[in-house]
Design a protein around this motif. Structure first.
Motif, PDB file in Angstrom:
ATOM      1  N   TRP A  35     -14.350  -5.640   8.602  1.00 14.01           N
ATOM      2  CA  TRP A  35     -14.168  -6.743   9.559  1.00 14.01           C
ATOM      3  C   TRP A  35     -13.193  -6.355  10.661  1.00 14.01           C
ATOM      4  N   GLN A  36     -13.500  -6.813  11.873  1.00 15.41           N
ATOM      5  CA  GLN A  36     -12.601  -6.707  13.014  1.00 15.41           C
ATOM      6  C   GLN A  36     -12.446  -8.091  13.625  1.00 15.41           C
ATOM      7  N   PRO A  37     -11.286  -8.375  14.241  1.00 14.19           N
ATOM      8  CA  PRO A  37     -11.093  -9.694  14.837  1.00 14.19           C
ATOM      9  C   PRO A  37     -12.254 -10.081  15.747  1.00 14.19           C
ATOM     10  N   GLY A  38     -12.772 -11.282  15.529  1.00 11.87           N
ATOM     11  CA  GLY A  38     -13.921 -11.768  16.284  1.00 11.87           C
ATOM     12  C   GLY A  38     -15.227 -11.669  15.534  1.00 11.87           C
ATOM     13  N   ASP A  39     -15.276 -10.844  14.488  1.00 15.62           N
ATOM     14  CA  ASP A  39     -16.491 -10.721  13.672  1.00 15.62           C
ATOM     15  C   ASP A  39     -16.684 -11.970  12.811  1.00 15.62           C
ATOM     16  N   ASP A  40     -17.887 -12.116  12.285  1.00 18.99           N
ATOM     17  CA  ASP A  40     -18.160 -13.211  11.360  1.00 18.99           C
ATOM     18  C   ASP A  40     -17.299 -13.090  10.104  1.00 18.99           C
ATOM     19  N   MET A  50       0.852  -1.184   0.000  1.00 18.67           N
ATOM     20  CA  MET A  50       0.000   0.000   0.000  1.00 18.67           C
ATOM     21  C   MET A  50       0.893   1.241   0.000  1.00 18.67           C
ATOM     22  N   ALA A  51       0.637   2.165  -0.916  1.00 14.32           N
ATOM     23  CA  ALA A  51       1.422   3.397  -1.003  1.00 14.32           C
ATOM     24  C   ALA A  51       0.629   4.564  -0.435  1.00 14.32           C
ATOM     25  N   TYR A  52       1.315   5.422   0.302  1.00  7.94           N
ATOM     26  CA  TYR A  52       0.694   6.586   0.932  1.00  7.94           C
ATOM     27  C   TYR A  52       1.349   7.862   0.411  1.00  7.94           C
ATOM     28  N   PRO A  53       0.576   8.932   0.242  1.00 11.62           N
ATOM     29  CA  PRO A  53       1.193  10.227  -0.068  1.00 11.62           C
ATOM     30  C   PRO A  53       1.937  10.764   1.152  1.00 11.62           C
ATOM     31  N   MET A  54       2.875  11.670   0.912  1.00 12.72           N
ATOM     32  CA  MET A  54       3.722  12.170   2.001  1.00 12.72           C
ATOM     33  C   MET A  54       2.933  12.880   3.094  1.00 12.72           C
ATOM     34  N   THR A  55       1.777  13.445   2.748  1.00 16.65           N
ATOM     35  CA  THR A  55       1.024  14.241   3.709  1.00 16.65           C
ATOM     36  C   THR A  55       0.029  13.423   4.527  1.00 16.65           C
ATOM     37  N   THR A  56      -0.063  12.122   4.274  1.00 18.52           N
ATOM     38  CA  THR A  56      -1.024  11.265   4.966  1.00 18.52           C
ATOM     39  C   THR A  56      -0.293  10.215   5.783  1.00 18.52           C
ATOM     40  N   GLY A  57      -0.408  10.314   7.099  1.00 19.60           N
ATOM     41  CA  GLY A  57       0.254   9.353   7.971  1.00 19.60           C
ATOM     42  C   GLY A  57      -0.389   7.979   7.895  1.00 19.60           C
ATOM     43  N   ARG A  58       0.432   6.956   8.030  1.00 19.74           N
ATOM     44  CA  ARG A  58      -0.058   5.586   7.960  1.00 19.74           C
ATOM     45  C   ARG A  58      -0.837   5.199   9.210  1.00 19.74           C
ATOM     46  N   ASN A  59      -1.805   4.316   9.035  1.00 16.90           N
ATOM     47  CA  ASN A  59      -2.684   3.877  10.113  1.00 16.90           C
ATOM     48  C   ASN A  59      -2.211   2.498  10.574  1.00 16.90           C
ATOM     49  N   PHE A  60      -1.435   2.444  11.639  1.00 11.39           N
ATOM     50  CA  PHE A  60      -0.859   1.168  12.072  1.00 11.39           C
ATOM     51  C   PHE A  60      -1.879   0.227  12.703  1.00 11.39           C
ATOM     52  N   PRO A  61      -2.914   0.709  13.404  1.00  8.60           N
ATOM     53  CA  PRO A  61      -3.968  -0.229  13.809  1.00  8.60           C
ATOM     54  C   PRO A  61      -4.627  -0.907  12.609  1.00  8.60           C
ATOM     55  N   GLU A  62      -4.792  -0.174  11.506  1.00  6.90           N
ATOM     56  CA  GLU A  62      -5.349  -0.781  10.289  1.00  6.90           C
ATOM     57  C   GLU A  62      -4.385  -1.817   9.714  1.00  6.90           C
ATOM     58  N   LEU A  63      -3.092  -1.528   9.742  1.00  6.09           N
ATOM     59  CA  LEU A  63      -2.128  -2.512   9.248  1.00  6.09           C
ATOM     60  C   LEU A  63      -2.130  -3.765  10.121  1.00  6.09           C
ATOM     61  N   LEU A  64      -2.336  -3.594  11.410  1.00  2.46           N
ATOM     62  CA  LEU A  64      -2.440  -4.760  12.297  1.00  2.46           C
ATOM     63  C   LEU A  64      -3.704  -5.550  11.972  1.00  2.46           C
ATOM     64  N   ARG A  65      -4.800  -4.855  11.688  1.00  7.33           N
ATOM     65  CA  ARG A  65      -6.041  -5.531  11.297  1.00  7.33           C
ATOM     66  C   ARG A  65      -5.855  -6.327  10.006  1.00  7.33           C
ATOM     67  N   ILE A  66      -5.137  -5.739   9.053  1.00  3.09           N
ATOM     68  CA  ILE A  66      -4.855  -6.438   7.799  1.00  3.09           C
ATOM     69  C   ILE A  66      -4.043  -7.705   8.066  1.00  3.09           C
ATOM     70  N   LEU A  67      -3.055  -7.599   8.929  1.00  4.43           N
ATOM     71  CA  LEU A  67      -2.254  -8.775   9.277  1.00  4.43           C
ATOM     72  C   LEU A  67      -3.122  -9.857   9.903  1.00  4.43           C
ATOM     73  N   ASP A  68      -3.999  -9.470  10.823  1.00  4.44           N
ATOM     74  CA  ASP A  68      -4.911 -10.451  11.440  1.00  4.44           C
ATOM     75  C   ASP A  68      -5.761 -11.137  10.380  1.00  4.44           C
ATOM     76  N   SER A  69      -6.274 -10.359   9.431  1.00  2.00           N
ATOM     77  CA  SER A  69      -7.095 -10.928   8.364  1.00  2.00           C
ATOM     78  C   SER A  69      -6.290 -11.890   7.503  1.00  2.00           C
ATOM     79  N   MET A  70      -5.099 -11.481   7.091  1.00  2.00           N
ATOM     80  CA  MET A  70      -4.283 -12.334   6.225  1.00  2.00           C
ATOM     81  C   MET A  70      -3.911 -13.636   6.912  1.00  2.00           C
ATOM     82  N   GLN A  71      -3.534 -13.560   8.182  1.00  2.00           N
ATOM     83  CA  GLN A  71      -3.149 -14.778   8.887  1.00  2.00           C
ATOM     84  C   GLN A  71      -4.348 -15.699   9.092  1.00  2.00           C
TER      85      GLN A  71
END
Length: 218
Positions: A180-185, A146-167
């Motif tokens: 989706w959030q961990p624990g959801d259907d 995922m690429a971000y513009p310089m003026t937009t800070g990355r969302n690390f809770p979202e990246l953690l959510r993505i990791l949970d989903s992928m695993q």
């Protein structure tokens, strides 16, 4: 070279704040998240590196290593770490790659291969495309970028959510729906028949012929 999901993550050797590494060997048998920065001592990146440091334990619980990359020197990285800690309250304990020859930025298609020279004299604006997050799996394949513009800070809770989903989805024949959030259907993938879905997951809700929802597997 254009990289896509499921491509082998290009291997490389580099100097880091923790010493020299060979990327594939450094990853080992777990996951890795590599996030790039166009220049040291830049404001948004300072907050991002601190945010990542504050969540390092959560990524470690998921067998995922963190590694940052910027085009400046190891010496500059070490000085920058002091600023990051002072501003965010989080000490950067993960390695930071010194990509002074722009080799990794080009290898990962963040800068054009025809760009000449080294990092010295280049500005953050010159390197503004070096703003990508790469997830690499234990098989050394790119699982997400995922690429971000310089003026937009990355969302690390979202990246953690993505990791949970992928695993989760790699371990079971499921997919995760929007928001989706961990624990959801979760969604049962089309490759699983109704009969096999019952045997594997028990009860499920067949909302559409192609959309079947069940409880998240343990």
């Amino acid at each position: 070279m254009s990289l896509r999901i499921n491509d082998i993550a290009p291997d490389f050797t580099a100097e880091t704040t923790d010493g020299p590494i060979s990327f594939h060997d450094w990853i080992g048998d777990g996951w890795a998240i590599m996030f790039s920065h166009p220049k040291d001592f830049t404001p948004v990146c300072t907050t991002e590196l601190g945010a990542a440091a504050g969540m390092a334990e959560e990524f470690a619980k998921r067998n995922c290593k963190l590694i940052g990359i910027s085009v400046d020197t190891v010496e500059d990285h070490q000085k920058w770490k002091s600023d990051i800690s002072a501003v965010t309250g989080n000490a950067v304990s993960y390695p930071m790659i010194a990509d002074t020859d722009l080799k990794v930025a080009k290898l990962y298609d963040m800068l054009p291969a025809e760009v000449e020279g080294v990092s010295a004299g280049r500005t953050a604006a010159d390197n503004q495309t070096v703003r990508t997050v790469f997830f690499v799996g234990p098989d050394k394949r790119i699982k997400m970028y995922m690429a971000y513009p310089m003026t937009t800070g990355r969302n690390f809770p979202e990246l953690l959510r993505i990791l949970d989903s992928m695993q989760l989805t790699l371990a079971h024949k499921v997919a995760t729906p929007a928001d989706w959030q961990p624990g959801d259907d979760v969604i049962i993938t089309p490759a699983v028949s109704d009969e096999d879905a019952t045997a594997k997951f028990g009860a499920f809700d067949k909302k559409l012929p192609y959309l079947r929802v069940t409880k998240q597997p343990a």
